[in-house]
Each structure stands twice: as C-alpha cells, then as structure tokens.
Scaffold this motif. Structure first.
Motif, PDB file in Angstrom:
ATOM      1  N   VAL A 228       0.876  -1.063  -0.181  1.00  0.00           N
ATOM      2  CA  VAL A 228      -0.119  -0.231  -0.211  1.00  0.00           C
ATOM      3  C   VAL A 228       0.916   0.902   0.209  1.00  0.00           C
ATOM      4  O   VAL A 228       1.705   1.186   0.503  1.00  0.00           O
ATOM      5  N   TYR A 229       0.330   2.348  -0.964  1.00  0.00           N
ATOM      6  CA  TYR A 229       0.941   3.647  -0.912  1.00  0.00           C
ATOM      7  C   TYR A 229       0.203   4.586  -0.470  1.00  0.00           C
ATOM      8  O   TYR A 229      -1.071   4.267  -1.291  1.00  0.00           O
ATOM      9  N   GLU A 230       0.473   5.736   0.759  1.00  0.00           N
ATOM     10  CA  GLU A 230       0.059   6.096   0.820  1.00  0.00           C
ATOM     11  C   GLU A 230       1.320   7.792   1.374  1.00  0.00           C
ATOM     12  O   GLU A 230       1.728   7.586   2.032  1.00  0.00           O
ATOM     13  N   ASN A 231       0.496   8.858   0.624  1.00  0.00           N
ATOM     14  CA  ASN A 231       0.792  10.229   0.879  1.00  0.00           C
ATOM     15  C   ASN A 231      -0.063  11.660   0.565  1.00  0.00           C
ATOM     16  O   ASN A 231      -1.004  11.341  -0.448  1.00  0.00           O
ATOM     17  N   LYS A 232      -0.606  11.718   2.204  1.00  0.00           N
ATOM     18  CA  LYS A 232      -1.683  12.390   2.415  1.00  0.00           C
ATOM     19  C   LYS A 232      -1.416  14.301   1.818  1.00  0.00           C
ATOM     20  O   LYS A 232      -1.962  14.893   1.741  1.00  0.00           O
ATOM     21  N   GLU A 233      -0.281  14.610   2.037  1.00  0.00           N
ATOM     22  CA  GLU A 233       0.101  15.940   1.832  1.00  0.00           C
ATOM     23  C   GLU A 233      -0.292  15.892   0.020  1.00  0.00           C
ATOM     24  O   GLU A 233      -0.590  16.524  -0.366  1.00  0.00           O
ATOM     25  N   GLN A 234       0.338  15.319  -0.928  1.00  0.00           N
ATOM     26  CA  GLN A 234      -0.011  14.845  -1.794  1.00  0.00           C
ATOM     27  C   GLN A 234      -1.870  14.181  -2.394  1.00  0.00           C
ATOM     28  O   GLN A 234      -1.841  15.023  -3.450  1.00  0.00           O
ATOM     29  N   ASN A 235      -2.127  13.995  -1.887  1.00  0.00           N
ATOM     30  CA  ASN A 235      -3.014  13.633  -1.442  1.00  0.00           C
ATOM     31  C   ASN A 235      -2.814  11.914  -3.222  1.00  0.00           C
ATOM     32  O   ASN A 235      -4.010  12.018  -4.000  1.00  0.00           O
ATOM     33  N   VAL A 236      -1.888  11.649  -3.180  1.00  0.00           N
ATOM     34  CA  VAL A 236      -1.438  10.266  -4.053  1.00  0.00           C
ATOM     35  C   VAL A 236      -1.919   9.003  -3.266  1.00  0.00           C
ATOM     36  O   VAL A 236      -1.119   8.726  -1.894  1.00  0.00           O
ATOM     37  N   TYR A 237      -3.065   8.203  -3.171  1.00  0.00           N
ATOM     38  CA  TYR A 237      -3.157   7.199  -2.715  1.00  0.00           C
ATOM     39  C   TYR A 237      -2.631   5.452  -3.717  1.00  0.00           C
ATOM     40  O   TYR A 237      -2.961   6.212  -5.364  1.00  0.00           O
ATOM     41  N   GLY A 238      -2.353   4.735  -3.043  1.00  0.00           N
ATOM     42  CA  GLY A 238      -2.629   3.291  -4.295  1.00  0.00           C
ATOM     43  C   GLY A 238      -1.820   1.920  -4.500  1.00  0.00           C
ATOM     44  O   GLY A 238      -1.682   2.064  -2.170  1.00  0.00           O
TER      45      GLY A 238
END
Length: 187
Positions: free
Chosen positions: A115-125
């Motif tokens: 799982v990938y999550e970057n809340k600052e850039q609003n990128v989830y995957g």
C-alpha cells in the motif's frame, strides 16, 4: 615383454602425476554482474493532469489521452502508464487493476502487494511486485480517490525468464517507486 609393459605403464603414470602442480579445485559458479548507471531524475512536465520524476535513462513515448510509455532501450523494458479520469467509476477501475494483476498469477511465483499513501500530495495507491516468469514484473495504481487515476505496468520485450531479467527488474522497480513518490496531481 611383461616387464616392458609394466615399465611403460609406470613411466606414463609417473609423468602424469608429476605434471600436476597444486591441488585441483572446481570452478565456482559464476553470476552475471550487470552494472547500470546511477539514476538521475528529472520532473516530467506535460499538458496531462499529473507530473512525476523519471529516470533520465527512460525515454518518453507519449500516447493518446495522457497515456505514456517510459521506454528503457538499454534494459529492453517499458513501463506503460495509463491515465483515466475518475467519474464515479473508482470501484470499477480498482477492480480492473486487480483483475489484470492477478491474471499473472498463473506464471508468477508470488505477487506481493504494498500500500502507498501520501496524504500531503493526495496520492494513494498500491504496488504489486510480481515474482517469477510472469509477463509483467510490476503493476501499480495511484489515485486521489476523486478525479485522477493512473495505472502502470512493467513489461520486458523478452521471454520472461525471471533469473535473466532480475537485475533490470530491480533497477526499474526503483524508478517506479520514485515515480509514485514524486507524483503530483494538477489542480
């Protein structure tokens, strides 16, 4: 006559034994060592609703509708990127990616999802690392869950012999991680 045979045999064995110097050891197994250049990354800017960093070794082959192929001529591999706008179809897009990924399970030794999550850039995957002689060695998707959906897959233009392509797989998987970590959506 027997003495002559035994004398000849004794001389032959003496010569063979005296010609060997040192201890005979088997050769160790050899491993292919491929050295790729250190990756240098640059931001990809386009009219598409996303930007990312790509390895300068990769060549961009733009397609229609913001689809892009990142070609690695030296490694004989390509990362196929497909952009799809989200219009209430996120569940269907996620289902399609998983279906495509697990179609490789027939030939794969393992499929390892991360799982990938970057809340600052609003990128989830999610990144799926595929091991074994499958046609694709990596599949991934990233989304903002509202407007944007980008999926990618790594393929090599070669028979998928995992042992042979493994060094190139590792190299390009690092680039895929960098692509995902640097991804930004356009407003």
């Amino acid at each position: 006559m027997n003495i002559l045979k035994y004398t000849s045999l004794f001389l032959l064995v003496s010569i063979l034994l005296s010609s060997c110097e040192g201890e005979m050891l088997p050769k160790p197994k050899a491993f292919l060592r491929l050295k790729y250049p250190t990756a240098q990354y640059a931001k990809v800017q386009s009219d598409c609703p996303y930007t990312f960093d790509k390895n300068e070794l990769a060549l961009i082959d733009p397609k229609k509708n913001c689809w892009i192929n990142l070609e690695y001529p030296a490694l004989n591999g390509t990362v196929h990127l497909s952009y799809i706008p989200v219009n209430g179809n996120l569940d269907k897009l996620l289902e399609d990616v998983q279906k495509l990924t697990y179609e490789h399970a027939v030939k794969a030794d393992a499929i390892d999802p991360t799982v990938y999550e970057n809340k600052e850039q609003n990128v989830y995957g999610m990144v799926y690392e595929v091991e074994g002689n499958a046609a694709s060695q990596a599949q991934f998707y990233v989304t903002d869950n509202e407007k944007h959906f980008l999926t990618g897959s790594l393929y090599f233009d070669a028979i998928p012999n995992y042992d042979s392509i493994f060094p190139a797989v590792i190299y390009i998987k690092k680039d895929i991680r960098k692509l995902i970590e640097s991804l930004e959506w356009a407003n």
